[in-house]
Design a protein around this motif. Structure first.
Motif, PDB file in Angstrom:
ATOM      1  N   ILE A 166      -5.277  -1.576   7.045  1.00 61.69           N
ATOM      2  CA  ILE A 166      -4.849  -2.427   5.928  1.00 61.69           C
ATOM      3  C   ILE A 166      -3.907  -3.474   6.494  1.00 61.69           C
ATOM      4  O   ILE A 166      -2.988  -3.136   7.256  1.00 61.69           O
ATOM      5  CB  ILE A 166      -4.109  -1.624   4.833  1.00 61.69           C
ATOM      6  N   ARG A 193      -8.695   3.788   9.098  1.00 61.39           N
ATOM      7  CA  ARG A 193      -8.277   2.956   7.978  1.00 61.39           C
ATOM      8  C   ARG A 193      -7.362   1.852   8.501  1.00 61.39           C
ATOM      9  O   ARG A 193      -6.418   2.115   9.235  1.00 61.39           O
ATOM     10  CB  ARG A 193      -7.536   3.813   6.950  1.00 61.39           C
ATOM     11  N   GLU A 224      -2.831   6.675   1.286  1.00 60.26           N
ATOM     12  CA  GLU A 224      -3.832   6.223   2.259  1.00 60.26           C
ATOM     13  C   GLU A 224      -4.121   7.315   3.291  1.00 60.26           C
ATOM     14  O   GLU A 224      -5.276   7.577   3.629  1.00 60.26           O
ATOM     15  CB  GLU A 224      -3.345   4.949   2.978  1.00 60.26           C
ATOM     16  N   PHE A 232       0.843  -1.196   0.000  1.00 58.56           N
ATOM     17  CA  PHE A 232       0.000   0.000   0.000  1.00 58.56           C
ATOM     18  C   PHE A 232       0.876   1.242   0.000  1.00 58.56           C
ATOM     19  O   PHE A 232       2.027   1.207   0.453  1.00 58.56           O
ATOM     20  CB  PHE A 232      -0.967  -0.001   1.192  1.00 58.56           C
ATOM     21  N   GLU A 264      -6.056  10.213   1.665  1.00 63.39           N
ATOM     22  CA  GLU A 264      -7.466   9.870   1.437  1.00 63.39           C
ATOM     23  C   GLU A 264      -8.254   9.902   2.735  1.00 63.39           C
ATOM     24  O   GLU A 264      -9.411  10.322   2.763  1.00 63.39           O
ATOM     25  CB  GLU A 264      -7.552   8.459   0.864  1.00 63.39           C
TER      26      GLU A 264
END
Lengths: 82, 155, 155, 82
Positions: free
Chosen positions: C80, C78, C15, C10, C18
């Protein structure tokens, strides 16, 4: 004995200057006495300011911190950065 | 350690990439970025001015970072604090810490922010519809800094 | 909330950008990135394989994030987590949290990592000069998760 | 009654398979009994594995968690992600 006084934030704004040089009488040998002297000279805000902070040579200081010839003494409100 | 006080904005991605710099001992990177919010204490903020005490700021931040390094095993630290005129949404401050394990990285990053908030000589003046005024220090910031005990745990 | 489990790497900068997405209520962004280290428990690691339980992983992470949202006032989250074959230096996991104030962002980010480490069904197998073996769970990870009391403070 | 059994990590590797479908006798109605049945059928590692974990329908389960027809029951070691 001569010291450099600095003001920041609301103090700088209220006094209309970032600082001043001051010749100290021998009796004025710590932060508390220096503050009283400045108040007596008309810097009333140094008496009334809430939680006034002081630094001597860029280290946080208390009322009994000694002040010596050539020192840089700063007065300012509690910090609000970050 | 890298500590900077500057008017210019910073590139978060570039700062984090540089801090990591491919050091394979690093297992954890924790970062904090503070932004100017558009509302503070119920007032809409149109501008924020950050004043600082040049010289003492750098010294205070270096002492805070040294204290963190003495308490936790950390690999690298980066602190950037902006000064001057800022707008809502602007980045104000970055604290990033790398270490082998996450516990040290989280603790050191939050410790540095807590002490920066109460010990580093920065002052904010915000402009609202009622005019410009100096922001009052928060009691909650003092209590955040005092919860850190000498052995590096939180109370 | 955004939760992803993927083999692909990623882009940390993208990230975080965003997640912020110019929301002017956001005053704080805290992020954690975990990396594969080249040494674990004294052995040099040449490769790391991450296995997971598809379906349950997504569910467990969603529950952890919901628990964090119930405890702290946060704007966005978020998470991931990568799976498959990774090399030393590779990014493994990202947890990023935005909020109005830093206390909530720090606490929620660390809380999510602590629970992810003990509740989300991922398993690591590392390859060292002695061969490949499944990594043992750490006692310290269990104690990190149990320090969070129901009212959102840490013990 | 039929259930789907899943194995992960070291268990999957040791058994050489990711899972199996199993028809359960009526007496086997919870996780503990299911585990004992699998051990009796030769899955010795389910008896000896340190801190074995179990999930029923993707929620963490204990020995007394009920097992019903159509359930997905997973066995695995403590998790090590992050």
């Amino acid at each position: 004995m001569s010291v450099r006084i600095l003001y920041f934030a609301g103090l700088r704004e209220a006094f209309g200057c970032p600082g001043e040089n001051l010749d100290l009488p021998a009796a004025v040998s710590n932060v508390g006495a220096l503050r009283a002297l400045l108040v007596a000279q008309g810097r009333d805000l140094l008496a009334s300011a809430k939680n006034l902070r002081c630094a001597v040579n860029q280290e946080m200081a208390a009322a009994d911190t000694p002040v010596a010839d050539g020192d840089e003494v700063a007065f300012f409100p509690p910090v609000t950065g970050g | 350690m890298s500590i900077r006080i500057q008017e210019a904005d910073f590139d978060l991605a570039a700062e984090l990439a540089e801090l990591r710099a491919g050091d394979p001992r690093i297992g954890a990177l924790t970062s904090f970025v503070g932004f100017v919010r558009d509302i503070n204490d119920g007032n809409s903020v149109s501008e924020m001015m950050l004043e600082h005490y040049p010289g003492m700021c750098e010294k205070a931040l270096a002492e805070i970072v040294s204290a963190a390094k003495a308490r936790w095993e950390i690999v690298g630290v980066r602190v950037i604090h902006r000064v001057g005129r800022l707008q809502p949404g602007d980045q104000v401050v970055l604290v990033a810490v790398t270490s082998a394990h996450r516990g040290a990285a989280f603790a050191a990053c939050e410790f540095i922010m807590d002490y920066l908030k109460t010990r580093a000589p920065f002052w904010k003046r915000e402009t609202t519809p009622n005019g410009a005024h100096w922001v009052d220090a928060r009691e909650s910031d003092d209590s955040a800094a005092t919860r850190w005990t000498p052995d590096g745990h939180r109370q």
